[in-house]
Design an enzyme around this catalytic site. Structure first.
Site, PDB file in Angstrom:
ATOM      1  N   GLU A   2       0.815  -1.215   0.000  1.00  0.00           N
ATOM      2  CA  GLU A   2       0.000   0.000   0.000  1.00  0.00           C
ATOM      3  C   GLU A   2       0.851   1.269   0.000  1.00  0.00           C
ATOM      4  OE1 GLU A   2      -2.523   2.203  -0.764  1.00  0.00           O
ATOM      5  OE2 GLU A   2      -3.732   0.547  -0.022  1.00  0.00           O
ATOM      6  N   GLY A   7       2.636   6.513  -0.369  1.00  0.00           N
ATOM      7  CA  GLY A   7       3.016   6.545   1.044  1.00  0.00           C
ATOM      8  C   GLY A   7       1.816   6.253   1.920  1.00  0.00           C
ATOM      9  N   GLY A  60      15.965  17.414   4.524  1.00  0.00           N
ATOM     10  CA  GLY A  60      15.830  15.964   4.518  1.00  0.00           C
ATOM     11  C   GLY A  60      14.751  15.458   3.579  1.00  0.00           C
ATOM     12  N   GLU A  63      17.363  13.258  -1.358  1.00  0.00           N
ATOM     13  CA  GLU A  63      18.581  12.484  -1.115  1.00  0.00           C
ATOM     14  C   GLU A  63      19.813  13.276  -1.531  1.00  0.00           C
ATOM     15  OE1 GLU A  63      18.508   9.568   0.281  1.00  0.00           O
ATOM     16  OE2 GLU A  63      16.395   9.034   0.148  1.00  0.00           O
ATOM     17  N   ASP A  74      11.302   7.647 -10.200  1.00  0.00           N
ATOM     18  CA  ASP A  74      10.471   7.179  -9.085  1.00  0.00           C
ATOM     19  C   ASP A  74       8.994   7.291  -9.446  1.00  0.00           C
ATOM     20  OD1 ASP A  74      10.012   6.552  -6.102  1.00  0.00           O
ATOM     21  OD2 ASP A  74       8.997   8.479  -6.329  1.00  0.00           O
ATOM     22  N   LYS A  78       5.995   4.236  -9.986  1.00  0.00           N
ATOM     23  CA  LYS A  78       4.689   4.285  -9.323  1.00  0.00           C
ATOM     24  C   LYS A  78       3.554   4.309 -10.346  1.00  0.00           C
ATOM     25  CE  LYS A  78       6.668   6.484  -5.254  1.00  0.00           C
ATOM     26  NZ  LYS A  78       6.877   7.736  -4.487  1.00  0.00           N
ATOM     27  N   GLY A 175       7.605   9.497   4.866  1.00  0.00           N
ATOM     28  CA  GLY A 175       7.745   9.739   6.297  1.00  0.00           C
ATOM     29  C   GLY A 175       7.449   8.487   7.099  1.00  0.00           C
TER      30      GLY A 175
END
Length: 308
Positions: A2, A7, A60, A63, A74, A78, A175
């Site tokens: 999931e 996220g 943060g 990267e 990325d 997805k 997160g």
């Protein structure tokens, strides 16, 4: 599983279960928080890409080597899952046209705003009666659209179905705690299957992968869009007409023009927004404009999704 697209945004189960009774026609995803954060900083603070990236790294959100994010890979991975869940066909990353945000400038952000648009990195999937569009690239969308208001590290997936119409799902795309909620949802699903059936076996996509067919993905040259064009042209009579003439020969009609700083420098920016045209026609027109040296440098263009 999931957590693999949005996220903490529960988009996998939504497509697999809640929307299973509808036929999905289009999926538009802001599915990379790093890129969305960078574009938001560029828009709100008036800085260039490099400064916005450095800010994201300091917080943060990016990267040390951000290539997978900012070059769109990325988001493409997805989109493979979104296309399979939405349209029931398998698509591989190599089939997805992928373009990142590294070439977006502050000038593009400002001209987009003047034209009434926001720039987002979108993962776009469309089902045109079996012909699949699957592409990731910076996209101008109307600034009044719900997706335009999704800022920072938030993700959002906007879906069009035949019966339900348009729905949007938004939340934190990364997160510890948002991802943990998605992981726990997977664990609970497995546990419930064990209790109900005595087995942990489930089908991640809702049915066996072996039953899925490969997608017939439309070539990017055949995709039809409106376009934002940015030229650096000599400040002299006839240049605008010469650009328009070439575009017209390839079937691109002009919807609006912005030309500023006339008389202040030897070269000036010329901004155009076109009506719908196949990308093949646009690329041929831009190649001819560059070959004839009508403009000073390679033209820049961004695709527009006017009617999401």
């Amino acid at each position: 599983f999931e957590a693999s697209v949005g996220g903490g945004v529960p988009i996998i189960r939504t497509l697999r279960e809640a929307l299973a009774g509808d036929r999905q026609r289009a999926v538009y995803g802001i599915v990379n928080g790093t890129c969305n954060s960078i574009l938001t900083t560029m828009t709100e603070n008036g800085v260039e890409f490099s400064a916005a990236l450095a800010d994201a790294q300091a917080k943060g959100l990016a990267e040390a080597n951000p290539a997978t994010d900012v070059e769109g890979h990325d988001s493409a991975h997805k989109l493979c899952l979104l296309v399979t869940l939405a349209f029931g066909v398998m698509v591989k990353p190599a089939q997805i046209y992928t373009e990142g945000i590294t070439q977006i400038t502050q000038a593009d952000i400002e001209y987009a705003r003047e034209l009434g648009y926001a720039i987002k990195l979108l993962a776009i999937g469309k089902d045109d009666d079996g012909g699949i569009e699957a592409r990731v690239h910076p996209t101008m969308i109307p600034d009044r659209h719900m997706l335009a208001g999704v800022g920072g590290a938030f993700n959002a997936i906007y879906i069009h179905g035949d019966a339900l119409g348009a729905t949007m799902y938004s939340g934190l795309g990364a997160g510890e705690m948002p991802s943990a909620t998605a992981v726990m949802a997977d664990i609970l699903e497995i546990a419930r299957h064990r209790l109900a059936e005595g087995s942990a076996r489930t089908h991640a996509f809702g049915f066996p992968i072996r039953l899925m067919k490969g997608a017939s993905v439309k070539p990017m040259d055949d995709v039809v869009c409106e376009y934002y064009l940015r030229f650096t042209a000599q400040d002299k009579p006839g240049v605008l007409g010469a650009i328009a003439s070439v575009l017209g020969r390839y079937g691109l009609s002009i919807a609006s023009v912005i030309q500023k700083d006339r008389g202040k420098a030897r070269t000036v920016p010329v901004i155009m927004r076109t009506h719908d045209a196949p990308e093949r026609s646009l690329k041929r027109a831009l190649a001819e404009i560059r070959k004839k040296k009508i403009v000073q440098s390679a033209p820049a263009f961004i695709r527009i999704e006017e009617k999401l």
